[in-house]
Design an enzyme around this catalytic site. Structure first.
Site, PDB file in Angstrom:
ATOM      1  N   GLU A 258      11.728  10.658 -10.911  1.00 50.39           N
ATOM      2  CA  GLU A 258      12.736  11.049 -11.914  1.00 50.39           C
ATOM      3  C   GLU A 258      12.186  10.909 -13.329  1.00 50.39           C
ATOM      4  O   GLU A 258      12.744  10.189 -14.158  1.00 50.39           O
ATOM      5  CB  GLU A 258      13.975  10.134 -11.789  1.00 50.39           C
TER       6      GLU A 258
ATOM      7  N   GLY B 251      11.371  11.486 -17.231  1.00 50.08           N
ATOM      8  CA  GLY B 251      12.009  12.098 -18.392  1.00 50.08           C
ATOM      9  C   GLY B 251      10.997  12.144 -19.525  1.00 50.08           C
ATOM     10  O   GLY B 251      10.330  13.136 -19.775  1.00 50.08           O
TER      11      GLY B 251
ATOM     12  N   ARG C  13      15.661   6.437 -32.399  1.00 48.49           N
ATOM     13  CA  ARG C  13      14.768   5.449 -31.779  1.00 48.49           C
ATOM     14  C   ARG C  13      14.259   4.386 -32.755  1.00 48.49           C
ATOM     15  O   ARG C  13      14.260   3.202 -32.417  1.00 48.49           O
ATOM     16  CB  ARG C  13      13.605   6.136 -31.051  1.00 48.49           C
TER      17      ARG C  13
ATOM     18  N   CYS D 207      23.886   6.050 -45.070  1.00 48.92           N
ATOM     19  CA  CYS D 207      24.220   4.808 -45.762  1.00 48.92           C
ATOM     20  C   CYS D 207      24.106   3.593 -44.842  1.00 48.92           C
ATOM     21  O   CYS D 207      25.108   2.981 -44.475  1.00 48.92           O
ATOM     22  CB  CYS D 207      25.632   4.900 -46.320  1.00 48.92           C
ATOM     23  N   GLU D 208      22.897   3.269 -44.441  1.00 46.58           N
ATOM     24  CA  GLU D 208      22.611   2.087 -43.627  1.00 46.58           C
ATOM     25  C   GLU D 208      21.186   1.676 -43.962  1.00 46.58           C
ATOM     26  O   GLU D 208      20.303   2.542 -44.036  1.00 46.58           O
ATOM     27  CB  GLU D 208      22.603   2.438 -42.119  1.00 46.58           C
TER      28      GLU D 208
ATOM     29  N   TYR E  93      14.536  11.585 -25.931  1.00 45.82           N
ATOM     30  CA  TYR E  93      15.466  10.642 -26.555  1.00 45.82           C
ATOM     31  C   TYR E  93      15.525  10.856 -28.069  1.00 45.82           C
ATOM     32  O   TYR E  93      15.634   9.906 -28.845  1.00 45.82           O
ATOM     33  CB  TYR E  93      15.096   9.189 -26.181  1.00 45.82           C
TER      34      TYR E  93
HETATM   35  C1  LIG Z   1      16.543   7.163 -17.905  1.00 43.93           C
HETATM   36  C2  LIG Z   1      16.291   7.289 -16.446  1.00 43.93           C
HETATM   37  C3  LIG Z   1      15.184   7.981 -15.953  1.00 43.93           C
HETATM   38  C4  LIG Z   1      14.122   8.569 -16.857  1.00 43.93           C
HETATM   39  O1  LIG Z   1      13.410   7.575 -17.520  1.00 43.93           O
HETATM   40  P1  LIG Z   1      12.119   7.955 -18.402  1.00 43.93           P
HETATM   41  O2  LIG Z   1      11.698   6.655 -18.964  1.00 43.93           O
HETATM   42  O3  LIG Z   1      12.570   8.911 -19.450  1.00 43.93           O
HETATM   43  O4  LIG Z   1      11.118   8.574 -17.489  1.00 43.93           O
HETATM   44  C5  LIG Z   1      15.055   8.120 -14.589  1.00 43.93           C
HETATM   45  N1  LIG Z   1      15.971   7.582 -13.730  1.00 43.93           N
HETATM   46  C6  LIG Z   1      17.036   6.893 -14.167  1.00 43.93           C
HETATM   47  C7  LIG Z   1      17.993   6.339 -13.196  1.00 43.93           C
HETATM   48  C8  LIG Z   1      17.240   6.721 -15.533  1.00 43.93           C
HETATM   49  O5  LIG Z   1      18.288   6.020 -15.955  1.00 43.93           O
END
Ligand SMILES: *Cc1c(COP(=O)(O)O)cnc(C)c1O
Length: 423
Positions: A281, A283, A320, A350-351, A378
């Protein structure tokens, strides 16, 4: 100097290019703040995942929360990816982008009944369930509408991914997953519940992980569990190892995805689990270095203690740095010859926490366009409308082509769902 994002992001002469387009020109044409992504960079980041998994049943599920623009999702859907989602809203995005619900895994510690129903009706491939309570509710919802929920339990392997506490998720003290000690009992419960079909197991130990060791530790713990669970007569088909692979923001040296996966597969095979379908998974590692945020320098405020470079992007555009004190590279899209000075690059919000970079060596003048690097993950997905600032536009490039994939918000967009009180 090689930039994170190379070879898709590089200087040609004095100008910074993404693919074959000058970022300065793109900023002039589309305005700032502007997110720009390279489709080629995204597909190049995906390739080692697919290559390393070739020849065995697998699915790479892009984590939608890292960058949920429809054109980004479409890019990954066309490349054969599935999706990891954490809300019903993300499911709608995936479907709108042409993604296949049959390749969607539904993660998240707090799915509502409505979201469960939505996932069941769309036919998602699997719910990654995080607690017994969620399991019972999912069983109820599925039974009510006459469907079966395929589930995998997210187990918490209690390993330290060595990252920022806010992005570490595989330790006992955090809210994610089912504790290792109760996983076997929870699987037995799942196997008895109506409307539930157990199909796999998953874990996700954190984000921005730059070493292989925590993944191997987690895998060992998960395989121990798989063996204990199957000894009770419950069969697991797939093994989902989550996401979390880090990228280079400054001097981090994360393993390449294919190197990481080769080591994981070697362990999986050595322990006799080679027949299982493998799910990842990712990202950040697919999109993080495929994007930049462009921002124009508005004012220079040299001072006794600090020099401030005030730009038109802020914490609402890119959270971030403010949220994690994250370092993100900042460069001028058009190199200047003059001497550099040390600047804090700050936004108009304004922070005091509204900064994008501190103590950066830059040669800048008002009107210059800066690029905040590694902003493809992100970035836009965490953007807000704080200070009634419309969210940035987004552009996708591929070679010498560019497409606007999201238009800039105007203030009227921001209050169109609000109502004045009657007299
Ligand atoms: C956020 C998340 C990801 C992706 O994480 P990355 O660090 O962006 O690769 C995969 N699985 C779950 C359950 C997540 O919460």
């Amino acid at each position: 100097m090689t930039l994170p994002g190379a070879p898709f992001l590089a200087y040609r002469g004095q100008d910074l290019f993404m693919d074959d387009l000058s970022l300065n020109d793109l900023a002039r044409e589309h305005g700032t703040p502007l997110y720009v992504y390279s489709r080629r960079a995204m597909l190049a980041a995906l390739a080692p995942y697919q290559k390393a998994l070739q020849g065995r049943p697998h699915l790479v599920c892009f984590a939608v929360k890292s960058n949920s623009n429809l054109a980004v999702l479409q890019t990954f859907a066309r490349a054969g990816c599935g999706f990891d989602i954490v809300s019903g809203g993300e499911l709608e995005r995936v479907l709108a982008a042409g993604g296949d619900a049959g390749k969607v895994v539904f993660s998240g510690v707090g799915k509502s009944r409505r979201e469960m129903k939505q996932g069941l009706e769309a036919g998602v491939r699997c719910f990654n369930v995080e607690s017994t309570a969620e399991l019972e509710v999912l069983s109820e919802v599925a039974t009510q509408i006459g469907r079966t929920a395929r589930v995998s339990l997210r187990v918490n392997p209690d390993v330290d991914a060595g990252t920022h506490p806010y992005i570490s998720t595989g330790l006992k003290g955090n809210k994610f997953g089912v504790a290792h000690e109760v996983a076997v009992a929870t699987y037995q419960r799942a196997a008895q519940l109506p409307g539930i079909e157990v199909v796999g197991i998953d874990c996700h130990i954190g984000s921005q992980i730059t070493e292989i060791a925590p993944y191997l530790d987690a895998l060992d713990r998960v395989l121990d569990l798989v063996e204990a669970i199957e000894a009770t007569g419950v069969t697991l088909h797939h093994l989902d190892l989550g996401g979390g692979l880090g990228i280079t923001y400054t001097d981090e040296t994360p393993p390449a995805a294919d190197v990481l996966i080769a080591q994981l597969l070697a362990k999986i095979d050595a322990r006799g689990h080679g027949h299982r379908e493998i799910v990842f998974e990712p990202g950040r590692s697919l999109v993080g270095n495929a994007g930049v945020l462009l921002t124009e320098v508005m004012f220079l405020k040299p001072g006794e203690q600090k020099n401030f470079c005030v730009v038109d992007a802020a914490m609402n555009d890119l959270m971030r740095p403010a949220l994690y004190e994250a370092f993100m590279g900042i460069v001028n899209t058009r190199r200047r010859e003059g001497a550099t000075e040390v600047w804090d690059v700050v936004g108009p919000v304004c922070e005091s926490g509204d900064w994008l970079g501190r103590d950066r060596q830059l040669s800048v003048q008002p009107g210059d366009v800066l690029a905040v690097l590694s902003a493809g993950a992100y970035g836009m997905t965490m953007a807000s409308n704080y200070n009634t600032r419309g969210r940035a536009a987004e552009v996708m490039v591929d070679g010498s082509q560019a497409w606007v994939i999201r238009e800039r918000e105007v203030p009227a967009d921001l209050f169109k769902h609000e109502h004045l009180l009657p007299n």
